[in-house]
Write a protein that holds these residues in place. Sequence first.
Motif, short mmCIF file in Angstrom:
data_model
loop_
_atom_site.label_atom_id
_atom_site.label_comp_id
_atom_site.label_asym_id
_atom_site.label_seq_id
_atom_site.Cartn_x
_atom_site.Cartn_y
_atom_site.Cartn_z
N ASP A 1 -2.76 -10.29 -44.95
CA ASP A 1 -3.66 -11.48 -44.37
C ASP A 1 -2.98 -12.56 -45.30
O ASP A 1 -3.44 -13.91 -45.16
N TYR B 1 -6.19 -20.03 -39.24
CA TYR B 1 -7.01 -20.30 -38.14
C TYR B 1 -8.05 -21.44 -38.56
O TYR B 1 -9.28 -21.46 -38.47
N LEU C 1 1.00 -9.90 -32.09
CA LEU C 1 -0.02 -10.75 -31.63
C LEU C 1 0.28 -12.08 -31.89
O LEU C 1 1.13 -12.53 -32.81
N SER D 1 -6.27 -9.93 -36.20
CA SER D 1 -6.48 -11.34 -36.27
C SER D 1 -7.81 -11.48 -37.17
O SER D 1 -8.04 -10.68 -37.79
N ASN D 2 -8.32 -12.73 -37.08
CA ASN D 2 -9.35 -13.01 -37.88
C ASN D 2 -10.47 -11.89 -37.89
O ASN D 2 -11.42 -11.64 -38.64
N ASP E 1 -3.77 -15.80 -28.32
CA ASP E 1 -4.83 -15.14 -27.63
C ASP E 1 -3.90 -13.90 -26.67
O ASP E 1 -4.30 -13.60 -25.40
N ARG F 1 -1.81 -4.68 -35.92
CA ARG F 1 -1.71 -5.92 -36.09
C ARG F 1 -3.41 -6.51 -35.92
O ARG F 1 -4.17 -5.82 -35.31
#
Length: 342
Positions: free
Chosen positions: A271, A63, A101, A317-318, A104, A315
Amino acid sequence: MLLSQLPEDVLYHVWSYLDYKSLSRLSQVCKTIYHFINRDTVWRKIAKEFLNTGITRNGTDIYPSIPLKERVKIAQNWYDGVCKRAIPLKWKTKLLPWLQLDGDTLFLSQAADIGAYHLHKDSGRLQRNPYEIYSGHKGDVCRFVLTDSHLISGGSDGKILVHSRRSDMLVELSGHNQEVNCLDSKDRLIISGSRDRTARIWTLTSSCPRDTIPMYDRVWSVAISPTLRSFVTGTACCENFSPLRIWDVERKCVMEWEEPHDSTLYCIQTDGNHMIASGSSHYGVVRLWDKRQTECLQFFQLSSHPVSSPVYCLRFSNSHLYAALATSLHSLDFRQSPSYIR
């Protein structure tokens, strides 16, 4: 000489000995130090030791557009289990949904269709209706994967569909005579596993499998190594064969293991460094694990008795974790503000 007047390489060396709380306090001394400490270089060493900051074991940053200091704030919430829960989507019929994912965009399979939903960049909330739908299966979608250029799905009709993400082109691959339970794809290579007790190797340009491997048991999971030299298969553990095996691309089994657990895990994600998230078969339970510890780090129960469902897919994300259950999509938002990081 004032602290802020020291050479930058000396400051970096001094601050490399500070933990995240001390850095946060130091950043409140003055504007000059605040702007210096906010640099990613100062936080990189700390971020690599935290969970899900986007810094992988080999040093890759997943990211790069998000400041590392902000990611460390959120990572502390992952560790402490501090999050806001929501149910962005519900549906009436019980399904076996799957998630992916991509930035966005969240892709969610429901019955025979796969919908692409926008995620609001600031809130992480899901747009109510999909902006694009991928269809073509005559039965339910069992599993799908994303590449930069394609969406590849396997269905209960035994078909594999290769959708172009840049045009309306659709290619159908036929080879399994029962459900395609799992598949993976990397660099134009596709591996599929089926209830018909075979694993098959395909390429994006082939209309028939390049190789077929008899598995003698139902195949529930496959994953291709990043090197493209091997792949792993997981089977139903109903026959007298090791359920977890690694194969080279020449169809030779090079390693195998027995299953040590008696609880079904429907999905896992890592991760790339210290954290693993897993979804189990009872009561919609999501667990977070730190690979440096032997005990479960955090526990989230997303459904309750008598309305119990497995976590079919998750799933993250950060900042968010999304989990698909039989009749709903759940989200966990970890973007709360720890009081000790300013």
